[in-house]
Design an enzyme around this catalytic site. Structure first.
Site, mmCIF file in Angstrom:
data_model
loop_
_atom_site.group_PDB
_atom_site.id
_atom_site.type_symbol
_atom_site.label_atom_id
_atom_site.label_comp_id
_atom_site.label_asym_id
_atom_site.label_seq_id
_atom_site.Cartn_x
_atom_site.Cartn_y
_atom_site.Cartn_z
ATOM 1 C CB SER A 101 41.828 33.102 37.250
ATOM 2 O OG SER A 101 42.315 33.913 36.227
ATOM 3 C CG HIS A 126 38.440 36.527 36.400
ATOM 4 N ND1 HIS A 126 38.999 37.220 37.436
ATOM 5 C CD2 HIS A 126 39.465 35.781 35.901
ATOM 6 C CE1 HIS A 126 40.277 36.919 37.556
ATOM 7 N NE2 HIS A 126 40.581 36.049 36.629
#
Length: 196
Positions: A101, A126
């Site tokens: 992330s 993501h």
């Protein structure tokens, strides 16, 4: 029983005797920074402050940022990424363990071709997420516009720093994409996989 942060001897230039300092303070003096937790305002501020200090101290010496980060908050993460681009010294990023992330976003922020992954590192990308908002519809609309702007910025950064086409980045940011170190190198997130 927790071990705590180990103490190591450190002798400042001009001192005859060494003093005991915690391990991280000793490593910071060698321009070695560690992001080993979720990114939040506190850790981002500490790392940005260290980067500014080390840049002012000697702008010709590189900084090494070791990353084992499961993610964290978007705003402090973007601030840390921006600081890495703003300071004069090159920042090497080294993924050890996981960069997921926001951790992977910090990883791509290293100076190219000085982005490294250890052989068994895992990387996950993501899109940035927003927490559930408990406020008025107008406030929610404003927050969603801000999240969209941040998502667009993060997408542009991934495109520029990986050389992946925009469609690929947009598709991959819409889900959790996990990669090995060699897959991250092929994708363009890191430049080198360290030999084991």
């Amino acid at each position: 029983m927790p071990v705590g942060v180990p103490k190591v001897p450190f002798r400042a230039p001009g001192d005859e005797d060494a003093t005991w300092v915690d391990l991280y303070n000793r490593l910071y003096r060698e321009r070695l920074l560690f992001l080993a937790q979720d990114i939040n305002h506190e850790i981002a501020n500490q790392l940005m402050g260290l980067m500014v200090y080390l840049s002012a101290e000697d702008s010709n010496k590189d900084i090494f940022s070791f990353i084992n980060c499961p993610g964290g908050s978007v705003i402090p993460g973007v601030g840390l990424f921006d600081m890495m681009q703003a300071i004069v010294p090159d920042v090497h990023t080294i993924c050890m363990g996981v960069a997921a992330s926001m951790g992977s976003f910090i990883l791509i922020g290293g100076e190219m071709p000085k982005r490294i992954a250890l052989p068994h590192a895992r990387i996950m990308i993501h899109q940035p997420a927003s927490s559930y908002y408990d406020g008025s519809a107008a406030d929610f609309h404003n927050e969603s516009k801000h999240v969209t702007m941040l998502r667009d910025y993060i997408t542009r950064c991934y495109i520029e720093r990986t050389d992946q086409p925009g469609e690929v980045i947009q598709r991959d940011l819409n889900r959790d994409v996990f990669m090995s170190a060699t897959e991250a190198q092929a994708y363009g997130i890191v430049d080198v996989v360290a030999e084991g």
